[in-house]
Design an enzyme around this catalytic site. Structure first.
Site, PDB file in Angstrom:
ATOM      1  CD  GLU A  94     -22.401  70.993 -69.176  1.00 23.36           C
ATOM      2  OE1 GLU A  94     -22.756  70.787 -70.442  1.00 23.36           O
ATOM      3  OE2 GLU A  94     -22.650  72.059 -68.709  1.00 23.36           O
ATOM      4  CG  ASN A 134     -25.904  87.608 -85.830  1.00 22.62           C
ATOM      5  OD1 ASN A 134     -26.533  87.518 -84.891  1.00 22.62           O
ATOM      6  ND2 ASN A 134     -24.468  87.028 -85.643  1.00 22.62           N
ATOM      7  N   GLY A 135     -27.252  90.605 -84.723  1.00 20.54           N
ATOM      8  CA  GLY A 135     -27.039  91.336 -83.828  1.00 20.54           C
ATOM      9  C   GLY A 135     -28.201  92.285 -83.181  1.00 20.54           C
ATOM     10  NE  ARG A 191     -24.145  82.274 -86.395  1.00 24.34           N
ATOM     11  CZ  ARG A 191     -23.053  82.729 -85.458  1.00 24.34           C
ATOM     12  NH1 ARG A 191     -22.317  81.666 -85.251  1.00 24.34           N
ATOM     13  NH2 ARG A 191     -23.229  83.719 -84.854  1.00 24.34           N
ATOM     14  CE  LYS A 224     -21.716  74.633 -80.122  1.00 22.10           C
ATOM     15  NZ  LYS A 224     -21.750  73.480 -79.112  1.00 22.10           N
ATOM     16  CE  LYS A 252     -25.139  70.260 -72.579  1.00 20.79           C
ATOM     17  NZ  LYS A 252     -24.125  71.201 -72.266  1.00 20.79           N
ATOM     18  CG  HIS A 294     -28.933  73.167 -46.196  1.00 16.95           C
ATOM     19  ND1 HIS A 294     -29.125  73.379 -44.773  1.00 16.95           N
ATOM     20  CD2 HIS A 294     -27.787  72.644 -46.527  1.00 16.95           C
ATOM     21  CE1 HIS A 294     -27.752  72.992 -44.434  1.00 16.95           C
ATOM     22  NE2 HIS A 294     -27.061  72.487 -45.271  1.00 16.95           N
ATOM     23  CD1 TRP A 342     -32.281  81.648 -81.183  1.00 16.41           C
ATOM     24  CD2 TRP A 342     -32.102  83.601 -80.286  1.00 16.41           C
ATOM     25  NE1 TRP A 342     -32.469  81.520 -79.807  1.00 16.41           N
ATOM     26  CE2 TRP A 342     -32.385  82.795 -79.248  1.00 16.41           C
ATOM     27  CE3 TRP A 342     -31.952  84.925 -80.192  1.00 16.41           C
ATOM     28  CZ2 TRP A 342     -32.651  83.132 -77.748  1.00 16.41           C
ATOM     29  CZ3 TRP A 342     -32.138  85.283 -78.566  1.00 16.41           C
ATOM     30  CH2 TRP A 342     -32.557  84.344 -77.672  1.00 16.41           C
ATOM     31  CB  CYS A 398     -29.422  85.567 -87.162  1.00 20.75           C
ATOM     32  SG  CYS A 398     -30.720  86.391 -85.946  1.00 20.75           S
ATOM     33  CD  GLU A 406     -27.979  73.265 -73.185  1.00 24.67           C
ATOM     34  OE1 GLU A 406     -27.627  74.217 -73.883  1.00 24.67           O
ATOM     35  OE2 GLU A 406     -27.010  72.529 -72.861  1.00 24.67           O
TER      36      GLU A 406
HETATM   37  C1  AGP Z   1     -24.286  74.627 -73.765  1.00 21.05           C
HETATM   38  O1  AGP Z   1     -24.814  73.327 -74.274  1.00 21.05           O
HETATM   39  C2  AGP Z   1     -24.805  75.716 -74.316  1.00 21.05           C
HETATM   40  N1  AGP Z   1     -24.559  75.772 -75.840  1.00 21.05           N
HETATM   41  C3  AGP Z   1     -24.799  77.223 -73.707  1.00 21.05           C
HETATM   42  O2  AGP Z   1     -24.759  77.118 -72.300  1.00 21.05           O
HETATM   43  C4  AGP Z   1     -23.100  77.649 -73.984  1.00 21.05           C
HETATM   44  O3  AGP Z   1     -22.429  76.869 -73.139  1.00 21.05           O
HETATM   45  C5  AGP Z   1     -22.955  79.089 -73.730  1.00 21.05           C
HETATM   46  O4  AGP Z   1     -23.699  79.755 -74.484  1.00 21.05           O
HETATM   47  C6  AGP Z   1     -21.342  79.382 -73.742  1.00 21.05           C
HETATM   48  O5  AGP Z   1     -20.895  79.266 -75.020  1.00 21.05           O
HETATM   49  P1  AGP Z   1     -19.515  79.435 -75.395  1.00 21.05           P
HETATM   50  O6  AGP Z   1     -18.837  78.341 -74.564  1.00 21.05           O
HETATM   51  O7  AGP Z   1     -19.411  79.310 -76.836  1.00 21.05           O
HETATM   52  O8  AGP Z   1     -19.221  80.871 -75.029  1.00 21.05           O
END
Ligand code: AGP
Length: 581
Positions: free
Chosen positions: A460, A95-96, A27, A576, A464, A483, A69, A2, A467
Site C-alpha cells: 500500500e 459515463n461508461g 472522477r 477515484k 501511494k 530472490h 477520463w 467520468c 500514484e
Molecule cells: C487507491 O488510492 C486508488 N484510488 C485505487 O487503487 C482504488 O483503491 C481502487 O480503484 C479500488 O477502489 P474502491 O475501493 O473504490 O473499490
C-alpha cells in the site's frame, strides 16, 4: 469513469453544472464540457485539460455537463462531451464504455449516419434521434438502450423540447429532487449543496423530467422513486483550510478510524456468524482495497486462526469453479462502484455465494448487490488516493478478526488506543517527512520491505508513492528481495523498512543485506537501530501496526508530490472510482 451532471429547474443551470463538475473532477479530468438550453437553441462549451477556476456563465435553466477520463478516443476538444446527434438536436453526456461500439457504428453507417468523433458516446444521441419517431422519447430510449452492450449512465437534452432524459446500466447515476427542480449526477456531493433528497437509480432504470414532473421506468414500466436522505454535510466534501483533500483526509484519520468501528453490534455479530459458518471465505477487492484484503488474511490467520482466501477482483472469474452456495464473499470497496468488483460479485451471486460488503458509499451499486453491508462512515473521500478509507477498512477487518476469535472488546480497545496515538504522531512526524521528501524527490525508485503484517503495508505504501509522485516504488515481503530484485539495489537506493516487534530480527537482517549494497535505509519502527540512515518513530501496536504505519507512508507520499509539483488530489491518468473494466 467520468463525472456527469444534469439540471432542470427554475435556476440558471450553468453555475450549478460548473460547480458540480468541480466536485466531480476526481472522477476524471482530461477535458470538460457544458451545454445549456436557451429557448430553441443549445449553447455548448468544451475544452481539454482541468476545469478553470471560473467561467463566464450562460443563461438557460436546463443543462448537462461532463468531466472526462478518456477511454475511447484521444483527449481532444472534439472528443470532449457533450456529444450531439448529427442533426445537432440531441446532446448527451455519458459515463461508461459501449463495448459493441464498432458494430453500432457500422449500423448507423447503414442509416447514412457518419460519426464525427472518435468516441463511443456519439452512438447514443444518434440512436436516440433515429428511434425518436412520433416524438415518443420513452420508446426511443428503450430501443437505444436495448442495442447498447457495456456500461452506461447518460443524461440528455433536446433542442426543441423542454425535457431532460437519462438512463443507467453499470455506471452510477443518482438524482437529487426538490419541489421545482431535478439534479442528476454520478455522485451525491455534486448536488449536496442544493438538496439532500437522493434517488439512487438501479441498473436498467431510465426516465424523463419535464414540467417539474419526474417519471422513472424499468423494463417499460413506471416505477416509484425511493428517496434517501443524505446525512453528509457540504463541508465534508470541501477542503476547508487544507491546501489539498489528500492532507485533509490524512488528518481526518484522527476520528474516522474510531467512527469505522462504531458499528451496530448486531450487524458485527451477524457478519461474524456468516464468517464462522461459511465453507470458504473470499476477501475480494481492487487496488488499495485489495491490500486491505491481504492485510485481513494475516489478521484472521493470527487472531481468529482462520484461513481466508484473498483474490483480486479482476482475476476472480478464474476461481468461480471453487464457489459453492456455502461460500462467503467479503467485498471491500471505498466507492462501491468499482466495475471489476461488481463483476466478481455477480459471478459469485450466480453460484449462490452470500455477499457481505465493506464500503464507504451507502446505496452504491455494491451496497445494493450485497446481502449485508458494513458502511465505513468515513465521509466523502474526494482525493483520488484512498487514505482514510484504507485505515477504516483495516480497522473494520481487524475488528471482524477479533470478533471471530470471540475477543471483540479486546479488538475495540486496541483500535481505540491506536486512534488516540494519531494526532501526536502526525504532528511529530510531519517535519521529518517534509525533509525526507526533499532528499528523495529525485530518486528513480523507492523500495519498501516488511514481513508478516507489515508486508501488505509495503504494497500500500508503494502504491501511494507511485500514484501521487510518479516515482517507481515497490513493496516486498522482506525475505523476497534476495530472490531477485536486490539486483536493483545500488548506492543510495532508498529502502523503507517497516519493522514490528514480531519481525524485528528477520527484517533487520534483510535491511543489512540491502545496506551492504549501498542502500539508504529509512526505518519505520518503534525503536531506532544503527542500520537506519533515517528513523521515523511509530508506536508498536501489535495487530494494529498496519493502521499506524500508514500515517508516515501517506504523509511521505503527499510531501513527495508537493516537492515534485504533482497535484496530490488529481494524479495524472487516474480517477477515484474505476467504473470501467
Ligand atoms: C487507491 O488510492 C486508488 N484510488 C485505487 O487503487 C482504488 O483503491 C481502487 O480503484 C479500488 O477502489 P474502491 O475501493 O473504490 O473499490
Amino acid at each position: 469513469m467520468c463525472g456527469i451532471i444534469g439540471y432542470y429547474g427554475d435556476k440558471d443551470a450553468y453555475p450549478i453544472l460548473f460547480k458540480g463538475l468541480k466536485i466531480l473532477e476526481y472522477r476524471g479530468y482530461d477535458s470538460w464540457g457544458i451545454a445549456v438550453k436557451q429557448q430553441k437553441n443549445i449553447i455548448l462549451d468544451k475544452e481539454t485539460g482541468h476545469l478553470p477556476e471560473s467561467v463566464i456563465s450562460k443563461n438557460g435553466n436546463i443543462g448537462i455537463a461532463h468531466t472526462r477520463w478518456a477511454t475511447t478516443g484521444k483527449v481532444t476538444e472534439q472528443n470532449a462531451h457533450p456529444h450531439t446527434s448529427n442533426d445537432e438536436t440531441i446532446y448527451i453526456v455519458h459515463n461508461g464504455i459501449i463495448e459493441n461500439y464498432a458494430e453500432l457504428k457500422k449500423y448507423l453507417h447503414t442509416l447514412g449516419i457518419i460519426l464525427k468523433t472518435q468516441t463511443d458516446t456519439e452512438i447514443i444521441p444518434n440512436l436516440i434521434t433515429h428511434f425518436l419517431k412520433n416524438n415518443d422519447l420513452k420508446n426511443s430510449i428503450e430501443k437505444t438502450t436495448k442495442l447498447i452492450k457495456g456500461s452506461y449512465a447518460f443524461v440528455g437534452i433536446i433542442k426543441n423540447r423542454d425535457e431532460l432524459f437519462f438512463a443507467r446500466d453499470g455506471s452510477p447515476l443518482v438524482l437529487g429532487k426538490e419541489k421545482n427542480e431535478l439534479f442528476l449526477a454520478s455522485d451525491v456531493p455534486a448536488f449536496l449543496e442544493y438538496t439532500k433528497n437522493a434517488i439512487f437509480l438501479n441498473d436498467k432504470d431510465y426516465g424523463i423530467y419535464s414540467n417539474k414532473k419526474l417519471v422513472i421506468f424499468h423494463n417499460g414500466e413506471k416505477i416509484n422513486e425511493q428517496i434517501t436522505k443524505i446525512n453528509w454535510t457540504v463541508e465534508q466534501a470541501k477542503k476547508g483550510d487544507h491546501p489539498h483533500f489528500m492532507i485533509k483526509e490524512i488528518n481526518e484519520q484522527k476520528h474516522t478510524i474510531k467512527t469505522a468501528i462504531e458499528q451496530n453490534p448486531e450487524l458485527i455479530n451477524k457478519v461474524t456468524k456468516e464468517i464462522e459458518n461459511a465453507f470458504g471465505v473470499f476477501f475480494v477487492g481492487c487496488g488499495t482495497s485489495y491490500h486491505a484484503c491481504i492485510s485481513a488474511s494475516y489478521q484472521f490467520a493470527h487472531i481468529a486462526k482462520k484461513h481466508v482466501n484473498v483474490i483480486l477482483a479482476s482475476e476472480f472469474s478464474n476461481y468461480s469453479d471453487f464457489l459453492t452456495n456455502n461460500a462467503l464473499m467479503i467485498a471491500v470497496s471505498q466507492s462501491g462502484e468499482t466495475a471489476d468488483l461488481i463483476d466478481a460479485i455477480k459471478i459469485a451471486k450466480q453460484k449462490g455465494v452470500k455477499i457481505i460488503s465493506i464500503i464507504n458509499s451507502l446505496e452504491s451499486t455494491i451496497d445494493r448487490l450485497s446481502d449485508l453491508s458494513i458502511i465505513m462512515n468515513a465521509g466523502p473521500e474526494i482525493c483520488v488516493l484512498s487514505t482514510k478509507s484504507y485505515t477504516s477498512q483495516l480497522a473494520i477487518l481487524l475488528l471482524l478478526a477479533y470478533s471471530t476469535a470471540n475477543k471483540l472488546n479486546e479488538g475495540k480497545k486496541l483500535i481505540e488506543q491506536t486512534t488516540q496515538q494519531i494526532p501526536d504522531l502526525i504532528e511529530t512526524i510531519k517535519p521529518k517527512l517534509e525533509l525526507l521528501a526533499k532528499k528523495l524527490k529525485n530518486k528513480k525508485s523507492i523500495f519498501l520491505i516488511g514481513r508478516d503484517l507489515a508486508y501488505p503495508s509495503t504494497l500500500e505504501g508503494a502504491l501511494k508513492i507511485k500514484e501521487v509522485s510518479y516515482i517507481h516504488a515497490e513493496g516486498f515481503a522482506g525475505g523476497e528481495l534476495k530472490h531477485g530484485t536486490i539486483a536493483l539495489i545500488e548506492e543510495e537506493t532508498p529502502v523503507i523498512v517497516l519493522t514490528t516487534d514480531e519481525t524485528r530480527d528477520l527484517i533487520l537482517g534483510n535491511a543489512r543485506e540491502v545496506k551492504a549494497r549501498g542502500a539508504f535505509i529509512i526505518g519505520i519502527d518503534s525503536k531506532n537501530s544503527e542500520i537506519y540512515d533515517e528513523f521515523l518513530q511509530v508506536p508498536e501496536l501489535n495487530h494494529a501496526n498496519p493502521i499506524i504505519m500508514m500515517i508516515p507512508l501517506q504523509l511521505l507520499s503527499y510531501y513527495l508530490a508537493i516537492e515534485r509539483n504533482c497535484d496530490p488530489d488529481k494524479p495524472r491518468n487516474l480517477a477515484k472510482s474505476v467504473t470501467v473494466r
